[in-house]
Design an enzyme around this catalytic site. Structure first.
Site, PDB file in Angstrom:
ATOM      1  N   GLU A 126      -5.290  -8.851  70.006  1.00  0.00           N
ATOM      2  CA  GLU A 126      -4.362  -9.372  71.029  1.00  0.00           C
ATOM      3  C   GLU A 126      -4.653 -10.847  71.295  1.00  0.00           C
ATOM      4  O   GLU A 126      -3.733 -11.677  71.379  1.00  0.00           O
ATOM      5  CB  GLU A 126      -4.492  -8.565  72.333  1.00  0.00           C
ATOM      6  CG  GLU A 126      -3.548  -9.070  73.424  1.00  0.00           C
ATOM      7  CD  GLU A 126      -3.783  -8.403  74.777  1.00  0.00           C
ATOM      8  OE1 GLU A 126      -4.041  -7.180  74.814  1.00  0.00           O
ATOM      9  OE2 GLU A 126      -3.712  -9.113  75.801  1.00  0.00           O
ATOM     10  N   CYS A 190      -3.266  -6.017  82.773  1.00  0.00           N
ATOM     11  CA  CYS A 190      -2.252  -4.974  82.907  1.00  0.00           C
ATOM     12  C   CYS A 190      -2.611  -4.033  84.053  1.00  0.00           C
ATOM     13  O   CYS A 190      -3.785  -3.704  84.243  1.00  0.00           O
ATOM     14  CB  CYS A 190      -2.212  -4.225  81.591  1.00  0.00           C
ATOM     15  SG  CYS A 190      -1.225  -2.775  81.639  1.00  0.00           S
TER      16      CYS A 190
HETATM   17 FE1  SF4 Z   1      -2.038  -3.569  76.907  1.00  0.00          FE
HETATM   18 FE2  SF4 Z   1      -1.100  -2.658  79.280  1.00  0.00          FE
HETATM   19 FE3  SF4 Z   1       0.534  -2.902  77.200  1.00  0.00          FE
HETATM   20 FE4  SF4 Z   1      -1.293  -1.018  77.251  1.00  0.00          FE
HETATM   21  S1  SF4 Z   1       0.472  -1.211  78.659  1.00  0.00           S
HETATM   22  S2  SF4 Z   1      -0.811  -2.329  75.495  1.00  0.00           S
HETATM   23  S3  SF4 Z   1      -2.982  -2.053  78.276  1.00  0.00           S
HETATM   24  S4  SF4 Z   1      -0.523  -4.536  78.222  1.00  0.00           S
END
Ligand code: SF4
Length: 280
Positions: A126, A190
């Site tokens: 990422e 997130c």
């Molecule tokens: Fe990353 Fe959140 Fe997307 Fe899951 S929901 S891939 S933790 S950004």
């Protein structure tokens, strides 16, 4: 033995979406060659399942220009997307919408000549993808001490890898704010990561031991185990049901179980069932 399973254990929205997309494609692909660009997610059991359904991870170098490639939930850099397009391969983008949002914050500020500080794990896909959106104006910060070594900069924009530790990001952001008082700091962790981390801290106060389930190559799973350990509670990180043979939880009365964002529900179920059966 009392067992408590965390509400936030297992797939987050972005991972579930990417896996569902890949499974749907596997079902309807016919003879078409379909690949994922690197491992779709950091979970070996899911990668094995996809291989059984005819979808395997490849590195760009192996691509011949035929078939379809699925971009992982972590996203990739614009130059990688461009290279794939030039090869003439069909692209299906399973980048998590929340990662897309961080990419757009970075691009917008890089265009306005901000230096972009990305707080995250240097080798994580990422973060590598996010760096590609900085147009060469990005610096990765892996720890607090790295802030002191930064050169002087006029305009600073700060983002976090979506699965960073909230506490760590708060500490690093504070140090950045001291060095660069005008820095724009975006909270890009997130919410599913935040909730998962808060839940594990709460569990650590209530249980006698914690088991974290997930790929050893999954940074967010390792981070969850680290957070649990830092609460001073015995913590066991296991990947698959066979790993239960390597740990001894028989002396603990109350066991909390959680899992990383890339751990499928069926793996969690398998492990919880095996623990319950071992008690019978
Ligand atoms: Fe990353 Fe959140 Fe997307 Fe899951 S929901 S891939 S933790 S950004």
């Amino acid at each position: 033995m009392e067992i408590k399973l965390a509400k936030m254990a297992g797939f987050c929205m972005g991972v579930r979406r990417a896996v569902d997309m890949a499974l749907y494609i596997a079902k309807h692909k016919g003879d078409e060659e379909v690949y994922t660009y690197g491992p779709l997610i950091h979970n070996p059991q899911t990668i094995e399942l996809l291989k059984e359904r005819g979808i395997r991870p490849v590195e760009e170098i192996e691509l011949t220009g035929r078939g379809t490639i699925i971009i992982r939930a972590h996203g990739i850099s614009p130059s990688e997307t461009q290279r794939l397009r030039e090869k003439g391969i069909r692209i299906i983008d399973a980048t998590c919408p929340k990662v897309v949002h961080v990419q757009s914050i970075i691009r917008r500020h890089a265009t306005e000549n901000y230096s972009i500080l990305i707080i995250g794990d240097r080798d994580h896909p990422e973060v590598e993808g996010l760096m590609g959106h900085t147009f060469g104006q990005g610096i990765i910060i892996g720890g607090l001490d790295e802030v002191d070594r930064l050169p002087d900069m006029e305009k600073v924009c700060v983002v976090a890898q979506t699965t960073q530790s909230k506490d760590e990001y708060a500490k690093i952001s504070e140090r950045i704010r001291q060095r660069f008082p005008g820095a724009l700091i975006f909270d890009t962790i997130c919410d599913s990561t935040e909730k998962r981390q808060s839940e594990i801290k709460k569990m650590a106060g209530e249980m006698d031991a914690i088991i974290i389930i997930g790929g050893r190559n999954s940074a967010n799973t390792r981070r969850l185990a680290k957070i649990s350990e830092s609460c001073g509670i015995p913590t066991f990180h296991i990947e698959r049901v066979d790993d239960l043979k390597k740990i001894d939880v028989s002396g603990f009365g109350k066991i909390g179980i959680s899992a990383g964002a890339s751990t499928p529900n069926w793996v969690i179920r398998q492990i919880v069932t095996a623990i319950v059966r071992s008690e019978e």
